[in-house]
Scaffold this motif. Sequence first.
Motif, PDB file in Angstrom:
ATOM      1  N   UNK A   1      12.009  -4.835  -6.623  1.00 16.17           N
ATOM      2  CA  UNK A   1      13.165  -5.139  -7.506  1.00 16.17           C
ATOM      3  C   UNK A   1      14.659  -5.637  -6.792  1.00 16.17           C
ATOM      4  N   UNK A   2      15.238  -6.382  -7.222  1.00 13.46           N
ATOM      5  CA  UNK A   2      16.228  -6.841  -6.696  1.00 13.46           C
ATOM      6  C   UNK A   2      17.585  -6.335  -7.434  1.00 13.46           C
ATOM      7  N   UNK A   3      18.672  -6.192  -6.657  1.00 14.79           N
ATOM      8  CA  UNK A   3      19.805  -6.025  -7.249  1.00 14.79           C
ATOM      9  C   UNK A   3      20.169  -4.218  -7.395  1.00 14.79           C
ATOM     10  N   UNK A   4      19.471  -3.415  -6.617  1.00 17.46           N
ATOM     11  CA  UNK A   4      19.254  -2.006  -6.808  1.00 17.46           C
ATOM     12  C   UNK A   4      20.656  -1.843  -5.999  1.00 17.46           C
ATOM     13  N   UNK A   5      21.464  -0.700  -6.199  1.00 20.82           N
ATOM     14  CA  UNK A   5      22.639  -0.369  -5.591  1.00 20.82           C
ATOM     15  C   UNK A   5      22.431   0.529  -4.427  1.00 20.82           C
ATOM     16  N   UNK A   6      21.341   1.351  -4.468  1.00 27.06           N
ATOM     17  CA  UNK A   6      21.134   2.158  -3.171  1.00 27.06           C
ATOM     18  C   UNK A   6      19.489   2.144  -3.193  1.00 27.06           C
ATOM     19  N   UNK A   7      18.961   2.015  -1.892  1.00 29.45           N
ATOM     20  CA  UNK A   7      17.747   1.837  -1.682  1.00 29.45           C
ATOM     21  C   UNK A   7      17.449   2.657  -0.317  1.00 29.45           C
ATOM     22  N   UNK A   8      16.145   3.495  -0.292  1.00 27.09           N
ATOM     23  CA  UNK A   8      15.715   3.988   0.814  1.00 27.09           C
ATOM     24  C   UNK A   8      14.167   3.741   1.011  1.00 27.09           C
ATOM     25  N   UNK A   9      14.035   3.024   2.101  1.00 28.35           N
ATOM     26  CA  UNK A   9      12.806   2.431   2.408  1.00 28.35           C
ATOM     27  C   UNK A   9      12.122   3.632   3.374  1.00 28.35           C
ATOM     28  N   UNK A  10      10.718   3.898   3.120  1.00 32.53           N
ATOM     29  CA  UNK A  10       9.905   4.388   3.848  1.00 32.53           C
ATOM     30  C   UNK A  10       8.608   3.910   4.263  1.00 32.53           C
ATOM     31  N   UNK A  11       7.897   3.873   5.251  1.00 29.48           N
ATOM     32  CA  UNK A  11       6.681   3.364   5.430  1.00 29.48           C
ATOM     33  C   UNK A  11       5.657   4.502   6.015  1.00 29.48           C
ATOM     34  N   UNK A  12       4.576   4.899   4.843  1.00 31.19           N
ATOM     35  CA  UNK A  12       3.524   5.859   5.240  1.00 31.19           C
ATOM     36  C   UNK A  12       2.441   5.036   5.899  1.00 31.19           C
ATOM     37  N   UNK A  13       2.033   5.623   7.149  1.00 27.79           N
ATOM     38  CA  UNK A  13       1.042   5.154   8.080  1.00 27.79           C
ATOM     39  C   UNK A  13      -0.002   6.003   7.760  1.00 27.79           C
ATOM     40  N   UNK A  14      -0.646   5.557   6.983  1.00 22.44           N
ATOM     41  CA  UNK A  14      -1.819   6.146   6.561  1.00 22.44           C
ATOM     42  C   UNK A  14      -3.143   5.361   6.978  1.00 22.44           C
ATOM     43  N   UNK A  15      -3.415   5.376   8.142  1.00 21.37           N
ATOM     44  CA  UNK A  15      -4.469   4.542   8.950  1.00 21.37           C
ATOM     45  C   UNK A  15      -5.858   5.018   9.331  1.00 21.37           C
ATOM     46  N   UNK A  16      -5.869   6.610   8.849  1.00 21.98           N
ATOM     47  CA  UNK A  16      -7.112   7.423   9.189  1.00 21.98           C
ATOM     48  C   UNK A  16      -8.402   6.951   8.273  1.00 21.98           C
ATOM     49  N   UNK A  17      -9.525   6.625   8.956  1.00 20.77           N
ATOM     50  CA  UNK A  17     -10.568   6.190   8.121  1.00 20.77           C
ATOM     51  C   UNK A  17     -10.986   7.306   7.124  1.00 20.77           C
ATOM     52  N   UNK A  18     -10.663   8.275   7.219  1.00 20.60           N
ATOM     53  CA  UNK A  18     -11.043   9.554   6.336  1.00 20.60           C
ATOM     54  C   UNK A  18     -10.018   9.511   5.290  1.00 20.60           C
ATOM     55  N   UNK A  19     -10.500   9.398   4.036  1.00 22.96           N
ATOM     56  CA  UNK A  19      -9.601   9.739   2.900  1.00 22.96           C
ATOM     57  C   UNK A  19      -8.721  10.896   2.920  1.00 22.96           C
ATOM     58  N   UNK A  20      -9.267  12.120   3.428  1.00 26.80           N
ATOM     59  CA  UNK A  20      -8.619  13.251   3.411  1.00 26.80           C
ATOM     60  C   UNK A  20      -7.538  13.193   4.387  1.00 26.80           C
ATOM     61  N   UNK A  21      -7.892  12.745   5.334  1.00 30.99           N
ATOM     62  CA  UNK A  21      -6.802  12.596   6.421  1.00 30.99           C
ATOM     63  C   UNK A  21      -5.625  11.628   6.132  1.00 30.99           C
ATOM     64  N   UNK A  22      -6.025  10.890   5.454  1.00 27.48           N
ATOM     65  CA  UNK A  22      -4.733   9.866   4.902  1.00 27.48           C
ATOM     66  C   UNK A  22      -3.870  10.492   3.864  1.00 27.48           C
ATOM     67  N   UNK A  23      -4.550  11.484   3.101  1.00 27.06           N
ATOM     68  CA  UNK A  23      -3.865  12.190   1.830  1.00 27.06           C
ATOM     69  C   UNK A  23      -2.868  13.112   2.487  1.00 27.06           C
ATOM     70  N   UNK A  24      -3.143  13.528   3.928  1.00 23.89           N
ATOM     71  CA  UNK A  24      -2.181  14.459   4.682  1.00 23.89           C
ATOM     72  C   UNK A  24      -1.075  13.977   4.818  1.00 23.89           C
ATOM     73  N   UNK A  25      -0.848  12.567   4.768  1.00 21.93           N
ATOM     74  CA  UNK A  25       0.596  11.780   4.922  1.00 21.93           C
ATOM     75  C   UNK A  25       1.430  11.926   3.855  1.00 21.93           C
ATOM     76  N   UNK A  26       0.969  12.541   2.663  1.00 24.97           N
ATOM     77  CA  UNK A  26       1.585  12.291   1.426  1.00 24.97           C
ATOM     78  C   UNK A  26       2.762  13.326   1.467  1.00 24.97           C
ATOM     79  N   UNK A  27       2.351  14.461   1.594  1.00 23.38           N
ATOM     80  CA  UNK A  27       3.275  15.795   1.634  1.00 23.38           C
ATOM     81  C   UNK A  27       4.446  15.525   2.508  1.00 23.38           C
ATOM     82  N   UNK A  28       4.289  14.769   3.697  1.00 25.23           N
ATOM     83  CA  UNK A  28       5.791  14.731   4.218  1.00 25.23           C
ATOM     84  C   UNK A  28       6.507  13.674   3.606  1.00 25.23           C
ATOM     85  N   UNK A  29       5.849  12.754   3.304  1.00 26.29           N
ATOM     86  CA  UNK A  29       6.750  11.617   2.077  1.00 26.29           C
ATOM     87  C   UNK A  29       7.357  12.234   0.823  1.00 26.29           C
TER      88      UNK A  29
END
Length: 198
Positions: A1-29
């Motif tokens: 989306x363009x034109x937002x008045x405030x933006x907060x960017x984050x990148x979740x690095x969910x690179x574990x092969x096991x999906x359950x380990x990738x899901x562990x990244x979601x709570x901190x985000x």
Amino acid sequence: MTGASAVYRLTVTATAPDPRERMACIAPARSVVRTVSIGWGVTGSTLDDLVTVAGELLANAALHTGPTRLPARLLLEPDGHRVRFEVDDQAGALPRLVTGPGDGQAVTGRGLLMVDALADRWGTTPTDSGKTVWASLALPVPLDPAAVAATAHRGAVRADWTAAARMGADPIRTPTCGPALATRSRGALRFSPAVPGR
């Protein structure tokens, strides 16, 4: 989306092969989204709905895209009446709502139903490398975009510390979700407040 008045960017690095380990990244985000949203002035059930929607969009991307980095954004729309959360992924398949009764045994597959119920609007936008899945929620009391933009940096710093503390205290420590502030060079989570006009 363009034109937002405030933006907060984050990148979740969910690179574990096991999906359950990738899901562990979601709570901190989710914790980061909550902290930034509070700093912007989002409160009450809208805050809870926004955090739930953001978590579900991130979880869907982490689960269905496979090991990857997930760029995401929290945006305040220019008029201050809506807040939006977006997640980019490289998967070509579009998300779809699960309809009809489930078998009662599934542990996944209902996230988009929650997004659909809580967000006023949601959808996908194709990108050169995949798609952006987004959801937008109306704010019961519009926020002052200038005030939010002026305090965005302070909220971003608070969110970074919250995320680091949350991950440091989490007993599930995976190589892909270590403390953000201690492992920035390895890219566990990256946070960056956007400065309006840049």
